[in-house]
Scaffold this active site. Sequence first.
Site, PDB file in Angstrom:
ATOM      1  N   ARG A  58       0.812  -1.222   0.000  1.00  0.00           N
ATOM      2  CA  ARG A  58       0.000   0.000   0.000  1.00  0.00           C
ATOM      3  C   ARG A  58       0.839   1.261   0.000  1.00  0.00           C
ATOM      4  O   ARG A  58       0.308   2.368  -0.112  1.00  0.00           O
ATOM      5  CB  ARG A  58      -1.055  -0.037   1.089  1.00  0.00           C
ATOM      6  CG  ARG A  58      -0.645   0.237   2.469  1.00  0.00           C
ATOM      7  CD  ARG A  58      -1.928   0.184   3.277  1.00  0.00           C
ATOM      8  NE  ARG A  58      -1.721   0.477   4.651  1.00  0.00           N
ATOM      9  CZ  ARG A  58      -2.648   0.258   5.563  1.00  0.00           C
ATOM     10  NH1 ARG A  58      -3.799  -0.258   5.235  1.00  0.00           N
ATOM     11  NH2 ARG A  58      -2.423   0.559   6.807  1.00  0.00           N
ATOM     12  N   GLU A 104       1.465   6.433   9.581  1.00  0.00           N
ATOM     13  CA  GLU A 104       0.386   5.552  10.066  1.00  0.00           C
ATOM     14  C   GLU A 104       0.858   5.018  11.406  1.00  0.00           C
ATOM     15  O   GLU A 104       1.695   4.120  11.458  1.00  0.00           O
ATOM     16  CB  GLU A 104       0.170   4.390   9.088  1.00  0.00           C
ATOM     17  CG  GLU A 104      -0.313   4.788   7.718  1.00  0.00           C
ATOM     18  CD  GLU A 104      -1.751   5.260   7.696  1.00  0.00           C
ATOM     19  OE1 GLU A 104      -2.439   5.184   8.740  1.00  0.00           O
ATOM     20  OE2 GLU A 104      -2.180   5.732   6.633  1.00  0.00           O
ATOM     21  N   SER A 126       5.044   2.480  15.396  1.00  0.00           N
ATOM     22  CA  SER A 126       4.583   3.034  16.675  1.00  0.00           C
ATOM     23  C   SER A 126       4.634   4.565  16.675  1.00  0.00           C
ATOM     24  O   SER A 126       5.421   5.179  15.946  1.00  0.00           O
ATOM     25  CB  SER A 126       5.435   2.482  17.806  1.00  0.00           C
ATOM     26  OG  SER A 126       6.787   2.799  17.567  1.00  0.00           O
ATOM     27  N   PRO A 163      12.067  -2.593   5.461  1.00  0.00           N
ATOM     28  CA  PRO A 163      11.030  -3.332   6.181  1.00  0.00           C
ATOM     29  C   PRO A 163      11.506  -3.656   7.593  1.00  0.00           C
ATOM     30  O   PRO A 163      12.683  -3.489   7.905  1.00  0.00           O
ATOM     31  CB  PRO A 163      10.905  -4.623   5.350  1.00  0.00           C
ATOM     32  CG  PRO A 163      12.260  -4.805   4.744  1.00  0.00           C
ATOM     33  CD  PRO A 163      12.841  -3.431   4.526  1.00  0.00           C
TER      34      PRO A 163
END
Length: 475
Positions: free
Chosen positions: A159, A250, A229, A175
């Site tokens: 996304r 996010e 976080s 990642p």
Amino acid sequence: MSNLIFSDSFINGEFYKTDTHFSVNDPATEKSIVDVSDIDERGVSLAISAGQGAFVKLKATNATERSETLMRWYELVIKHKQTLAELMTKEQGKPLKESLGEIDYGAGFIKWFAEEAKRSYGDVIPPTDNTHRLTSFKQPVGVVAGITPWNFPVAMVTRKIAPAYAAGCSFILKPSEHTPLCAIALAYLADQAGFVKGAFNVLVSQDAKTVGKMLTDSEIVRKFTFTGSTGVGKQLLSQCASTIKRTSMELGGNAPFIIFDSAELDEAVEGLMAAKFRNSGQACVAANRIFIQRNILDKVLSKITPKVAALKVANGFEDDVDIGPLIYPKAKEKVQQLVQDALDKGATLIGDNSDLGGSFQNPLIVNNVTTEMDIYHEEVFGPVLTVIPFDEESEVLALANDVPFGLAAYFYSQNIKQIYRISEGLEFGMIGVNEGVISNPVAPFGGVKQSGLGREGGHQGLDEYLEEKYVCIKV
Ligand code: ADP
């Protein structure tokens, strides 16, 4: 490679090896899956240059070409669905049926943005005099860097990468060190699909801080996108200030899940099971504070208690498993601390909290939770359902909103006036009404307050990677 397991970073369309390695472990067995190369500073610099070179090449492409390339990537991901899902269960631990679901969901973003790539329309603006023509059009932001978490190792990547490529941006991804294998496999498949070389680079590292700093400090990187976080997000946001990067964040949530006495109770219980226990509760949109109206509390508890007790906890590869291991032993320790703090402060436990070993945590219900308890304020990120009884609608709305976060919220009601009042009153970016699973590639995902900035998915997700240029022509 048939199992799609690769052990190196992926830069400019090639694997990049280093001499230092770290192990990616299977959280169910705690055994190593593979030793991966730990990126060095040269590799990070190379990836930034590769992104810069790819961005120049991407400028020579058009939206239709990029759309077709994305569609080929989508088809390859679906073709390798079983292999990717098995890889995900291996490195992340979730039940295989959930991994298969995530491949569909994650691939859904690629398909959606393949379609949206063709729709980055600008505006023709009515001029204020007869001697000017005013237009605006959209152009890619440029080189993008992003950092993703371990809880959804495919969907969190697609996304970001799919809308970036659709817009014509190149990407450098770091990642999570716990789940790099899905990301490398996705980059490999994107390359096979014909991505411009250097448009999707993956940096495998266990030193997130150093890599993050190099990416945020770079003047070549024009946008930074992060999922993780709130604490780390705040730090990265401040690092991005030095070069005024575009940012999308996010971050964490603390989702309320409210069951009003007007609710259809069986539906509410079903929705709650999904919103709480998917991915063993390790989701930023997981129901975290379950508010149940006091006059239906016993009824709801009597329906949900046997369902929670029936959840099967085991290795994600076993048949009919519902709850896999948590990501690592420390995650289980944190859950245990939160439960103990709640019990010490007067909450009551329903369920068996005996130690299952490793990172496996039995699902539990903690009843009579109050605002004094840590479990009320923190994301549990585990299979523990915390119940807070309430009496009045106004009381529960105030409680639901009284946290610094505002990502997802859920409520169950059959009262249409109440549905409008609560939908409008909840200070959250996403609301599920009589529904416990709301994420969808076609809809804008994101939070308000300290849950983040920007939206992913929907047509809004493409705009995050586009700048709007205004052109004023004198005629
Ligand atoms: P979680 O608790 O879900 O692991 P984190 O925010 O710690 O959430 O991690 C999300 C991602 O952020 C991971 O890829 C991790 O490696 C990365 N990360 C953690 N700390 C930092 C940091 N100081 N700078 C940059 N990235 C970080």
